[in-house]
Structure formats: C-alpha cells, structure tokens
Design a protein around this motif. Structure first.
Motif, PDB file in Angstrom:
ATOM      1  N   MET A   1       0.839  -1.178   0.000  1.00 30.42           N
ATOM      2  CA  MET A   1       0.000   0.000   0.000  1.00 30.42           C
ATOM      3  C   MET A   1       0.885   1.243   0.000  1.00 30.42           C
ATOM      4  N   ALA A   2       0.602   2.166  -0.889  1.00 31.21           N
ATOM      5  CA  ALA A   2       1.393   3.387  -0.990  1.00 31.21           C
ATOM      6  C   ALA A   2       1.031   4.345   0.141  1.00 31.21           C
ATOM      7  N   LYS A   3       2.008   5.155   0.502  1.00 30.80           N
ATOM      8  CA  LYS A   3       1.760   6.161   1.537  1.00 30.80           C
ATOM      9  C   LYS A   3       0.759   7.188   1.017  1.00 30.80           C
ATOM     10  N   GLU A   4       0.003   7.731   1.930  1.00 29.94           N
ATOM     11  CA  GLU A   4      -0.971   8.765   1.551  1.00 29.94           C
ATOM     12  C   GLU A   4      -0.272   9.992   0.978  1.00 29.94           C
ATOM     13  N   SER A   5       0.919  10.304   1.493  1.00 29.04           N
ATOM     14  CA  SER A   5       1.643  11.477   1.001  1.00 29.04           C
ATOM     15  C   SER A   5       2.046  11.290  -0.460  1.00 29.04           C
ATOM     16  N   MET A   6       2.397  10.054  -0.847  1.00 27.61           N
ATOM     17  CA  MET A   6       2.770   9.789  -2.240  1.00 27.61           C
ATOM     18  C   MET A   6       1.549   9.915  -3.158  1.00 27.61           C
ATOM     19  N   LYS A   7       0.421   9.406  -2.696  1.00 23.55           N
ATOM     20  CA  LYS A   7      -0.808   9.529  -3.482  1.00 23.55           C
ATOM     21  C   LYS A   7      -1.209  10.991  -3.632  1.00 23.55           C
ATOM     22  N   ALA A   8      -1.052  11.755  -2.555  1.00 17.17           N
ATOM     23  CA  ALA A   8      -1.396  13.175  -2.588  1.00 17.17           C
ATOM     24  C   ALA A   8      -0.481  13.927  -3.554  1.00 17.17           C
ATOM     25  N   ARG A   9       0.785  13.556  -3.583  1.00 18.47           N
ATOM     26  CA  ARG A   9       1.736  14.199  -4.491  1.00 18.47           C
ATOM     27  C   ARG A   9       1.341  13.941  -5.943  1.00 18.47           C
ATOM     28  N   GLU A  10       0.896  12.719  -6.229  1.00 15.34           N
ATOM     29  CA  GLU A  10       0.456  12.390  -7.584  1.00 15.34           C
ATOM     30  C   GLU A  10      -0.793  13.176  -7.969  1.00 15.34           C
ATOM     31  N   ARG A  11      -1.731  13.313  -7.037  1.00 20.58           N
ATOM     32  CA  ARG A  11      -2.945  14.097  -7.317  1.00 20.58           C
ATOM     33  C   ARG A  11      -2.588  15.547  -7.589  1.00 20.58           C
ATOM     34  N   LYS A  12      -1.622  16.084  -6.862  1.00 20.59           N
ATOM     35  CA  LYS A  12      -1.184  17.457  -7.064  1.00 20.59           C
ATOM     36  C   LYS A  12      -0.567  17.619  -8.455  1.00 20.59           C
ATOM     37  N   ARG A  13       0.232  16.641  -8.861  1.00 25.86           N
ATOM     38  CA  ARG A  13       0.835  16.691 -10.196  1.00 25.86           C
ATOM     39  C   ARG A  13      -0.231  16.648 -11.276  1.00 25.86           C
ATOM     40  N   GLU A  14      -1.259  15.825 -11.086  1.00 29.04           N
ATOM     41  CA  GLU A  14      -2.336  15.733 -12.073  1.00 29.04           C
ATOM     42  C   GLU A  14      -3.056  17.068 -12.216  1.00 29.04           C
ATOM     43  N   ARG A  15      -3.297  17.730 -11.085  1.00 33.79           N
ATOM     44  CA  ARG A  15      -3.951  19.041 -11.137  1.00 33.79           C
ATOM     45  C   ARG A  15      -3.077  20.058 -11.857  1.00 33.79           C
ATOM     46  N   LEU A  16      -1.775  20.038 -11.596  1.00 37.72           N
ATOM     47  CA  LEU A  16      -0.861  20.966 -12.260  1.00 37.72           C
ATOM     48  C   LEU A  16      -0.814  20.721 -13.763  1.00 37.72           C
ATOM     49  N   VAL A  17      -0.806  19.466 -14.161  1.00 34.97           N
ATOM     50  CA  VAL A  17      -0.776  19.141 -15.585  1.00 34.97           C
ATOM     51  C   VAL A  17      -2.022  19.684 -16.267  1.00 34.97           C
ATOM     52  N   GLU A  18      -3.174  19.481 -15.657  1.00 36.42           N
ATOM     53  CA  GLU A  18      -4.429  19.986 -16.232  1.00 36.42           C
ATOM     54  C   GLU A  18      -4.421  21.509 -16.313  1.00 36.42           C
TER      55      GLU A  18
END
Length: 104
Positions: free
Chosen positions: A1-18
């Motif tokens: 299971m991935a850390k919540e901080s890693m998942k949050a970082r990915e969500r932040k990157r997705e928002r920045l890309v959009e």
C-alpha cells in the motif's frame, strides 16, 4: 500500500498538468514552428524562457501511473488501471471475467 503522502503528491501533479496543459501546448507549438525569420527566432526564445519558468511538475511526463486500488507504482497495467499483483488477486477471486489461471 502506498503512503498517503505519495498519493497526494500524484494528485497534485495531475492538477498541475491539467492547469498548465493549454499554456504548454501553445508554447511548444511556437517552438516547433519551422520559420526562421528574426521575429520568429525572438518569439521562440521568449517561448522557451516562458516554458522553463512553468512548474516542473506541470509537465505530463512527471505523472506516474499508480494502481487504482493499492497505489502501487510498479507493474501498472494501463488496460485495467491496476497493478499486476492486484490483477492476479482479482483474477484468482473470479472478479475479472474471461481470465483463467493458465492465461496469464
């Protein structure tokens, strides 16, 4: 299971890309133009500088595919959106139709 901080970082990157997708596309279109007049060369230079000033994580190549269920970054299967480990578990449980143990 991935850390919540890693998942949050990915969500932040997705928002920045959009958020910066249209701006990046316009700047790269300027950079790829084939005209070599002096005006275009200065426009290319300005576009390159503007592109460098954008956040690095706003580039779509910075996004990392993760399993939709566990958040595992490795062994990602694009067709299903999950990792290979999760795929095997689901296939063995009979949750993926048409998959038999001998087929993977």
């Amino acid at each position: 299971m991935a850390k919540e901080s890693m998942k949050a970082r990915e969500r932040k990157r997705e928002r920045l890309v959009e958020r910066f997708a249209k701006k990046r596309e316009a700047l790269t279109k300027i950079l790829k133009s084939t005209d070599n007049s002096e005006e275009i060369q200065t426009a290319k230079w300005d576009a390159m500088m503007s592109l460098q000033k954008l956040p690095a994580n706003s580039s779509k190549v910075r996004k990392h595919n993760r399993c939709g269920l566990t958040g595992r970054p490795r062994g990602y299967m694009r067709q299903f959106g999950i990792s290979r480990v999760t795929f095997r578990e689901m296939a063995l449980a009979g949750k993926i139709p048409g998959v038999k143990k001998g087929s993977w």
